[in-house]
Design an enzyme around this catalytic site. Sequence first.
Site, PDB file in Angstrom:
ATOM      1  N   SER A 127       0.816  -1.214   0.000  1.00 33.84           N
ATOM      2  CA  SER A 127       0.000   0.000   0.000  1.00 33.84           C
ATOM      3  C   SER A 127       0.849   1.262   0.000  1.00 33.84           C
ATOM      4  O   SER A 127       0.336   2.342  -0.297  1.00 33.84           O
ATOM      5  CB  SER A 127      -0.919   0.016   1.223  1.00 33.84           C
ATOM      6  N   GLU A 160      -5.134  -0.655  -8.007  1.00 36.75           N
ATOM      7  CA  GLU A 160      -4.110   0.202  -8.591  1.00 36.75           C
ATOM      8  C   GLU A 160      -3.019  -0.666  -9.227  1.00 36.75           C
ATOM      9  O   GLU A 160      -2.473  -1.554  -8.570  1.00 36.75           O
ATOM     10  CB  GLU A 160      -3.481   1.092  -7.514  1.00 36.75           C
TER      11      GLU A 160
END
Length: 522
Positions: A127, A160
């Site tokens: 992340s 993403e």
Amino acid sequence: MSSVTSRQYSIQTVGIVGTGAMGRGIAQIAALAGLKIRLYDTNSTAVGAARDYLSDTFAKLVAKGKLDNSRSLAALACVTGANGLDELKDCDLVVEAIVEKLDVKRGLFKELEGIVSERCILASNTSSLSITAIAAGCADPSRVFGYHFFNPVPLMKVVEVIDGLRSDPAAGDALMDLSRRMGHTPVRAKDMPGFIVNHAGRGMNTEGLRIADEGIASFVDVDRIMREQAGFRLGPFELLDLTALDVSHPVMESIYHQFYEEPRFTPSPITGTRLAGGLIGRKAGEGFYKYVDGKQQVDPEAPAPTELPTRVWVSSRVPAAHDAVLALVAKAGVAVDEGATPAADSLIVVTPLGFDATTAAVDEGLDASRVIAIDTLFPLAGAQRRTLMTTPATTRAARDAAHALFAHDGVPVTVIRDSTGFVAQRVVATIVNIGCDIAQRRIASPQDIDLAVTLGLGYPRGPLALGDALGAQSILTILRNIFSVLGDPRYRPSPWLARRAQLGMSLMQADAADNGNAKEQA
């Protein structure tokens, strides 16, 4: 971007290293898409537990009528365990969802590189860690990508895809296609701290914490304002309780330091202290709120005062705001002081953008003891909540009279202490400004920025569309006025915002010469 010769990538078999919440979630959507899944974890019992979890999850979905039984059985049959990394050798993609430590991830990929084929993509679900740094441990960094899902994976429909500096674009294209195959919406990002979603999320959290740290408003009041006045699903402290400080605080610190102490991302001592005290959020039963049986506990608001002011003088510095306030005054049946300066017994109302009530009062030569500021960035008519702000000199009588006036039609009112930009103005302007800076850095296209934020954070609009809706010039004015009072560089406007506001362009519009391609300068 690297100029490596692109390979052909076909993804049919996926290895997943790490079978916690993220690994299980990725396995679930991949198996339902018909992919073959190999699960591996250093804890041998965790693989069996993950498969049992998937079996139970599929059974529940079948019972609820959300999944066909034959498809459930077929998906579960696609999932097998691996006793060692060497059993991932025929995978076309390996996704790691392990501990957020650079050396551990780098070591794993280096080991995998000697096992899998050259056409196998190695993807990290990190992340906040640099994809380029993870890939640096590999002899062939072109196959390494970021593939960042959000928890819970089956419900959070965005992922993403992050290109490292040496990543092969064709591998990223294959991950984009795979995401769609699994029912997710992919967004493409350059390798920068926080990528898109965690980067953009700094605005809500860090500014909400800054407001609380300055003693402007309570956690509950900040959340109420952001939810009911600004229209967000959750306020910053509700969101932090949901994600939990043991997750969010380290990310805040990581992004801040990776950007070399960029003021916009400065963490707050509030979260560090609460993390140390174990007040980490909903899962611990207490964070910024207390939870009983998982339900947030909030004391009801006190009733609004009822004694209206005799008459009201409203600043005309912002004509549209002046007219909106006068409409509410008329609705309450209160007399308007139409003098060039306020009469001695009039309540004084100002409508600043970015300035605090004190600056607005001094700038117009007003009696600060009778001054109340009202936030007019969002429409006053039909509002779900309104925000008032006092100066340090405002009397209790003036505060209560203003509260009674602006709550007269039944709309709840929050009264805060003096602050540049109230609450909603500060937080929203920061969200828009950081979104603009992501676009300015060409980390992602304007469209992908807004798509990622709406799907990943649940905002009512993406930061760029939000800025357009409220007016780029208004956002720019708020930031410049806050900066002029505080001199804090966290409020310096992004060039993307400043230039488009001056030119009357949409914040969603890329440079015309780029033809909308955000990757040209990546």
